[in-house]
Design a protein around this motif. Sequence first.
Motif, PDB file in Angstrom:
ATOM      1  N   SER A  79       5.083  -7.710  -5.714  1.00  0.00           N
ATOM      2  CA  SER A  79       4.201  -6.545  -5.575  1.00  0.00           C
ATOM      3  C   SER A  79       4.725  -5.579  -4.513  1.00  0.00           C
ATOM      4  O   SER A  79       4.580  -4.361  -4.644  1.00  0.00           O
ATOM      5  CB  SER A  79       2.782  -6.987  -5.230  1.00  0.00           C
ATOM      6  N   LYS A  83       5.852  -1.626  -5.041  1.00  0.00           N
ATOM      7  CA  LYS A  83       5.402  -0.507  -4.201  1.00  0.00           C
ATOM      8  C   LYS A  83       6.590   0.322  -3.710  1.00  0.00           C
ATOM      9  O   LYS A  83       6.488   1.537  -3.570  1.00  0.00           O
ATOM     10  CB  LYS A  83       4.603  -1.025  -3.001  1.00  0.00           C
ATOM     11  N   ASN A  87       5.662   3.756  -5.204  1.00  0.00           N
ATOM     12  CA  ASN A  87       4.862   4.509  -4.228  1.00  0.00           C
ATOM     13  C   ASN A  87       5.638   4.968  -3.007  1.00  0.00           C
ATOM     14  O   ASN A  87       5.027   5.522  -2.078  1.00  0.00           O
ATOM     15  CB  ASN A  87       3.671   3.664  -3.747  1.00  0.00           C
ATOM     16  N   THR A  89       6.791   3.150  -0.667  1.00  0.00           N
ATOM     17  CA  THR A  89       6.118   2.424   0.412  1.00  0.00           C
ATOM     18  C   THR A  89       6.831   1.103   0.673  1.00  0.00           C
ATOM     19  O   THR A  89       7.161   0.377  -0.252  1.00  0.00           O
ATOM     20  CB  THR A  89       4.653   2.140   0.020  1.00  0.00           C
ATOM     21  N   PHE A 131       1.518  -1.454   5.248  1.00  0.00           N
ATOM     22  CA  PHE A 131       2.165  -0.694   4.175  1.00  0.00           C
ATOM     23  C   PHE A 131       2.552   0.653   4.756  1.00  0.00           C
ATOM     24  O   PHE A 131       1.691   1.459   5.107  1.00  0.00           O
ATOM     25  CB  PHE A 131       1.218  -0.503   2.990  1.00  0.00           C
ATOM     26  N   ARG A 133       4.097   4.145   4.187  1.00  0.00           N
ATOM     27  CA  ARG A 133       4.469   5.148   3.183  1.00  0.00           C
ATOM     28  C   ARG A 133       5.440   6.113   3.841  1.00  0.00           C
ATOM     29  O   ARG A 133       5.140   6.704   4.877  1.00  0.00           O
ATOM     30  CB  ARG A 133       3.202   5.885   2.731  1.00  0.00           C
TER      31      ARG A 133
END
Length: 150
Positions: A79, A83, A87, A89, A131, A133
Motif C-alpha cells: 500500500s 501511494k 499520490n 506520497t 505520510f 506528500r
Amino acid sequence: MVAKGKNVKAPASKATAAAKAVKQGSFKKTRKPRFSVVFHRPKTLKRTREPKYLRVSAQGAAPKLDSYAVLKYPLTTESALKKIEENNTIAFIVDLRSNKKQIKKAVKDLYDVRASKVNTLIRPDGVKKAFVRLSEDHDALDVANKIGFI
C-alpha cells in the motif's frame, strides 16, 4: 519523719485542700469560640526542599530530536508503494515524540525535497507512521530510488 528546714504542711491541711479541689474542680477547660460552620485546616510551616542528593543525574529538558532521530525508516509495504506511484506520497515510520513540522524539516534536510503536506497516525502497535506528500516539482518515485528502497 519531717524534713528539717523545709516548709511542710500538716497531713490534715493537705487532705482538706484536696477535698476542696475535688469539690470545686481545680482545672476548668475552656472551649475556643468557633465563628464559622466550615472547618479550615490551620496553615502550618512549609519548609523548602533541601535534598541530600539529586534524584536526576541530568538537569534540564531531554535532548531534542535531530533529523536522523525523527525519521526511522521508510515503509515498503504494498500500500505504501501504491501511494508512491499514485499520490506522490512516501510513508515513513517516525519517532513517537516527533510532530509534523519536525518530520517535514527532516525530509527536507535528509533528502533535499520539499514536502507539501504531512499526515500522521499512531498504529495499534504503538508506532507512529507519517505520510509525506511531496510538492509537485519532486517525484516520489525518484526520491524512493534515491533512498534505495525501490
